[in-house]
Design an enzyme around this catalytic site. Sequence first.
Site, PDB file in Angstrom:
ATOM      1  N   GLN A 122      11.600  -0.617   4.310  1.00  0.00           N
ATOM      2  CA  GLN A 122      10.841  -1.557   5.127  1.00  0.00           C
ATOM      3  C   GLN A 122      11.489  -1.730   6.502  1.00  0.00           C
ATOM      4  OE1 GLN A 122       9.422  -5.031   2.407  1.00  0.00           O
ATOM      5  NE2 GLN A 122      11.293  -4.251   1.473  1.00  0.00           N
ATOM      6  N   VAL A 124      13.104  -0.647  10.288  1.00  0.00           N
ATOM      7  CA  VAL A 124      12.630   0.160  11.427  1.00  0.00           C
ATOM      8  C   VAL A 124      13.807   0.678  12.243  1.00  0.00           C
ATOM      9  CG1 VAL A 124      10.422  -1.071  11.561  1.00  0.00           C
ATOM     10  CG2 VAL A 124      12.375  -1.915  12.892  1.00  0.00           C
ATOM     11  N   ASP A 125      15.002   0.710  11.637  1.00  0.00           N
ATOM     12  CA  ASP A 125      16.241   0.985  12.383  1.00  0.00           C
ATOM     13  C   ASP A 125      16.697   2.440  12.345  1.00  0.00           C
ATOM     14  OD1 ASP A 125      17.322   1.215   9.756  1.00  0.00           O
ATOM     15  OD2 ASP A 125      17.919  -0.895   9.765  1.00  0.00           O
ATOM     16  N   HIS A 140       7.180   0.547   7.637  1.00  0.00           N
ATOM     17  CA  HIS A 140       6.794  -0.213   8.831  1.00  0.00           C
ATOM     18  C   HIS A 140       7.077   0.545  10.129  1.00  0.00           C
ATOM     19  CE1 HIS A 140       7.444  -3.878   6.032  1.00  0.00           C
ATOM     20  NE2 HIS A 140       6.184  -3.472   5.988  1.00  0.00           N
ATOM     21  N   CYS A 148       1.241   5.717  22.565  1.00  0.00           N
ATOM     22  CA  CYS A 148       0.241   5.127  23.451  1.00  0.00           C
ATOM     23  C   CYS A 148      -0.950   4.642  22.629  1.00  0.00           C
ATOM     24  CB  CYS A 148      -0.214   6.147  24.487  1.00  0.00           C
ATOM     25  SG  CYS A 148      -1.611   5.574  25.487  1.00  0.00           S
ATOM     26  N   CYS A 151      -4.255   7.041  24.023  1.00  0.00           N
ATOM     27  CA  CYS A 151      -4.455   8.456  23.671  1.00  0.00           C
ATOM     28  C   CYS A 151      -3.626   8.907  22.473  1.00  0.00           C
ATOM     29  CB  CYS A 151      -4.152   9.346  24.873  1.00  0.00           C
ATOM     30  SG  CYS A 151      -2.400   9.392  25.351  1.00  0.00           S
ATOM     31  N   CYS A 202      -2.355   8.999  30.113  1.00  0.00           N
ATOM     32  CA  CYS A 202      -3.665   8.354  30.280  1.00  0.00           C
ATOM     33  C   CYS A 202      -3.589   6.977  30.918  1.00  0.00           C
ATOM     34  CB  CYS A 202      -4.386   8.265  28.929  1.00  0.00           C
ATOM     35  SG  CYS A 202      -3.753   6.944  27.852  1.00  0.00           S
ATOM     36  N   GLY A 239      18.440  -4.730  -1.181  1.00  0.00           N
ATOM     37  CA  GLY A 239      18.516  -5.445   0.080  1.00  0.00           C
ATOM     38  C   GLY A 239      17.197  -5.995   0.582  1.00  0.00           C
ATOM     39  N   ASN A 265      20.262  -7.595  -4.511  1.00  0.00           N
ATOM     40  CA  ASN A 265      20.021  -8.390  -3.305  1.00  0.00           C
ATOM     41  C   ASN A 265      20.787  -9.701  -3.395  1.00  0.00           C
ATOM     42  OD1 ASN A 265      18.301  -8.760  -0.788  1.00  0.00           O
ATOM     43  ND2 ASN A 265      17.804 -10.643  -1.900  1.00  0.00           N
TER      44      ASN A 265
END
Length: 291
Positions: A122, A124-125, A140, A148, A151, A202, A239, A265
């Site tokens: 989960q 984004v690192d 995620h 973009c 486009c 674009c 975690g 956890n």
Amino acid sequence: SVSRTSPHLTFVPACLPPDPVEVEGLQHFVSNAKKLFVMTGAGISTESGIPDYRSEGVGLYTRTNRRPIQHVEFIRSASVRQRYWARNFVGWPQFSSHQPNTAHLVLRDWEKLGKLHWLVTQNVDALHTKAGSQRMTELHGCMHRVFCLGCGDQILRSELQKHFEALNPTWKAEAFGVAPDGDVFLTDEQVCDFQVPACHKCGGILKPDVTFFGDTVSREKVNFVHERLAESDSMLVAGSSMQVYSGYRFALAAREKHLPIAILNIGPTRLDHFASLKLNSRCGELLPLIV
């Protein structure tokens, strides 16, 4: 065990060392698994120096009144995007320099040994990618990619940093604290002169390739993860309190399939009442003990 005074443990909640009985329980769980499905959350990256949102005493929500950006705000407002990118620009050098910790490396090794069937993070690192994991879905998305909205063109976040620098050669700002997604805290006065580039193809709006709060994970990605779960024979959550439904849905699916579920956890999770095993330890301290 790493000392609690280590800078990498600043955002790790206090906990006791692993209990030998718990270690034995997780060893038995992993040994019995042939195709292990692993889901990780922010708690696996806190030992790399990245804070999470919800941990008692050290999470962003308990330390500050700051909240992450909402998808609809980013889409609708140029000033919100300006503030977001200014803060992200300042935080990027530190955020992008974080390195995998022992827990990431252990899961990579389990994959190489054929024990780990699929990993869903989960986070984004990009720390699992940096560790070398390949059988993996970033549920995620990842802060290291930008695309973009017009486009669909994609660029690396490191490339965008150069565009920011070229557009803002004299702009300077001092950061106040850091958030789980690389965001930092700046005042409105600091942000007002920051220039944000448009898509070079674009002229469209550039957005990190991540699912902001209020947005949804694509149906294709959700279906793909369900397929990997269907091939698995057990589930390990490492975690994560699993408070966000986008991840929790897979634990519900695992329960419906009667798969054994183990949780590693610090603190309570949404799965505690139906998990086969719950361990209250640091991922980087307990996972290396499993053979």
